[in-house]
Enzyme design. Structure first.
Site, PDB file in Angstrom:
ATOM      1  N   HIS A  16       0.874  -1.271  -0.105  1.00 45.49           N
ATOM      2  CA  HIS A  16      -0.007  -0.149   0.009  1.00 45.49           C
ATOM      3  C   HIS A  16       0.824   1.503  -0.123  1.00 45.49           C
ATOM      4  O   HIS A  16       0.359   2.352  -0.301  1.00 45.49           O
ATOM      5  CB  HIS A  16      -0.959  -0.031   1.316  1.00 45.49           C
ATOM      6  CG  HIS A  16      -2.474   0.215   0.682  1.00 45.49           C
ATOM      7  ND1 HIS A  16      -2.657   0.931  -0.092  1.00 45.49           N
ATOM      8  CD2 HIS A  16      -3.503  -0.609   1.299  1.00 45.49           C
ATOM      9  CE1 HIS A  16      -4.163   0.871  -0.263  1.00 45.49           C
ATOM     10  NE2 HIS A  16      -4.621  -0.059   0.538  1.00 45.49           N
ATOM     11  N   ASP A  26      -6.990 -11.666 -18.838  1.00 46.37           N
ATOM     12  CA  ASP A  26      -6.617 -12.704 -19.792  1.00 46.37           C
ATOM     13  C   ASP A  26      -5.238 -12.860 -20.044  1.00 46.37           C
ATOM     14  O   ASP A  26      -4.709 -12.374 -20.973  1.00 46.37           O
ATOM     15  CB  ASP A  26      -7.602 -12.835 -21.094  1.00 46.37           C
ATOM     16  CG  ASP A  26      -7.470 -14.152 -21.855  1.00 46.37           C
ATOM     17  OD1 ASP A  26      -6.623 -14.983 -21.698  1.00 46.37           O
ATOM     18  OD2 ASP A  26      -7.940 -14.256 -22.844  1.00 46.37           O
TER      19      ASP A  26
END
Length: 442
Positions: free
Chosen positions: A155, A381
């Site tokens: 983060h 994908d």
């Protein structure tokens, strides 16, 4: 469910980071984000059938990850101090695991934190022996041929937009697409520094402790998934719009957030002491298009700031439309003028401390919403089809993370509450009407 790690290695960038890019300066927004890792988990059905294809898949993922790290070099570096990342090409962690006797559908149908945590490179409350800014773990379900890819981002240098863009770039390299044409913006702006816009600041020990506490985990926290169907959200949005005298029409996120916040209020009203007069709702707002000139969408870092709505907890019936509209106003006020004033002359810390005081106001309960919707995570994908499900996992107290459902119309909300509150939250009338729990997704 038994998952065994079979290998672990460090993936370095395919090309060394140029000398002039060796130091990545943090912004003040990076500094306040905390140093925890947040996971994104992608589930792919029927990807591999034998060891040869498993090895080819892992090799492809590692090779394309190496190429991606060349563009996102801070993710292959290490935190140097509270002001910068040393982009030393140390690398990112990549772990391969096998689930020989388990079926991926066991997780997807009724996911639990314990199940999802096994797919992570590290447990949620575990500090890696070597600090990393990115870690990935691929788990092959040999019984069904499915695969789960978990990517954990630090983060310190990533918000959800950064993470989604990183995965998109990784997919581009893995699929062999041309990164020199349509992805020129990715290459040019992946490491656009925001420290000049939001300069880093020296934090007091008090501020640092407050930030750490707000990101702490607890064994007394229960996290569950609530699924909001797209048709129900559409009906809720229409109802709220028809009730508004100002012409307000909520977004999907605002409508679902209102139901969740109403559930938290219901929990508070059932408490024996009922000592919280207000619910302070915080929602992360992407700043990239809210400043002038806009910050490139592909830029890395925590380019977000919280919209804060202070909501009175009253005995009367909860007005969901009012909750949504109040939250909307807190988001809309974060514009270029507001941000320039908030950050002017190093005033961020004093303004932030005013906000942090609300965290410790005994009359207020703080609840945080992080919306990950409208990110192209379901488009990831790598060459074996798009993911059937995208998830996360967390244990932070009083937090909700919202993700798109696979059809792009609904929302899945991961809600983390103290155990004593979760049972009451599940029985709230708004939650019962608009959400479902443990619904099979594939």
């Amino acid at each position: 469910m038994e998952i065994n790690n079979v290998s672990s290695e460090i993936i370095k960038p395919s090309s060394p980071t140029p000398q002039h890019l060796k130091t990545h300066k943090l912004s003040v927004l990076d500094q306040v984000a905390g140093d925890s890792l947040f996971p994104i988990i992608l589930f792919y059905p029927q990807t591999c059938s034998n060891n040869t294809s498993l090895n080819k898949t892992s090799d492809l993922l590692k090779r394309s990850l190496s190429q991606t790290l060349t563009l996102y070099h801070p993710f292959a570096g290490r935190l140097k101090d509270e002001f910068s990342i040393d982009c030393d090409d140390t690398g990112a962690t990549f772990i391969e695991a096998r689930a020989a006797a388990s079926d991926m559908s066991e997780i997807v149908k009724q996911p639990t934190v314990d199940m999802l945590e096994q797919l992570m490179p590290y447990k949620l409350n575990e500090k890696p022996s070597v600090a990393v800014n990115l870690a990935a773990k691929v788990t092959y379900f040999e019984h069904c041929g499915g695969m789960a890819l978990c990517v954990c981002f630090s983060h310190v240098i990533a918000d959800i937009t950064t993470a989604a863009n990183f995965i998109k770039t990784w997919v581009t390299f893995a699929s062999g697409s041309d990164t020199s044409s349509e992805d020129d913006d990715v290459i040019k702006h992946a490491v656009f520094g925001c420290s000049s816009i939001f300069p880093p600041q020296k934090f007091s020990s008090f501020s640092r402790n407050v930030i750490s506490e707000n990101h702490s985990n607890s064994a007394e926290i229960l996290t569950k998934r609530f699924i909001f169907d797209g048709d129900k959200i559409a009906a809720l949005k229409e109802k709220m719009g028809s009730e508004s005298s100002s012409g307000y029409h909520p977004t999907r996120v605002e409508a679902v957030s209102a139901i969740i916040l109403g559930g938290i209020m219901s929990v508070e009203k059932q408490a024996d002491d009922f000592n919280h007069s207000h619910l302070v709702a915080s929602i992360a707002v992407n700043l990239r298009n809210r400043v002038n000139p806009p910050i490139p969408e592909q830029s890395i870092g925590n380019i977000v700031q919280a919209g804060i709505a202070k909501l009175p907890i009253e005995k009367k019936t909860i007005d969901y439309r009012n909750l949504a509209e109040t939250l909307h106003k807190s988001i809309e006020k974060i514009n270029d003028e507001y941000l320039r004033k908030f950050h002017a002359d190093g005033g961020f810390l004093s303004n932030m401390n005013d906000v942090l005081e609300g965290l410790f106001d005994k009359n207020c309960r703080w609840f945080t919403i992080s919306a990950w919707c409208r990110r192209p995570l379901y488009e990831a994908d790598f060459g074996w089809g798009k993911p059937a499900w995208v998830s996360t996992v967390m244990k932070h107290k009083d937090v909700a993370v919202l993700l798109d459902s696979s059809d792009g119309k609904g929302i899945e909300a991961w809600v983390a509450l103290p155990k004593k509150d979760m049972a009451k939250f599940e029985q709230d009338s708004g939650i019962l009407r608009y959400a479902s729990i443990d619904t099979s997704l594939i």
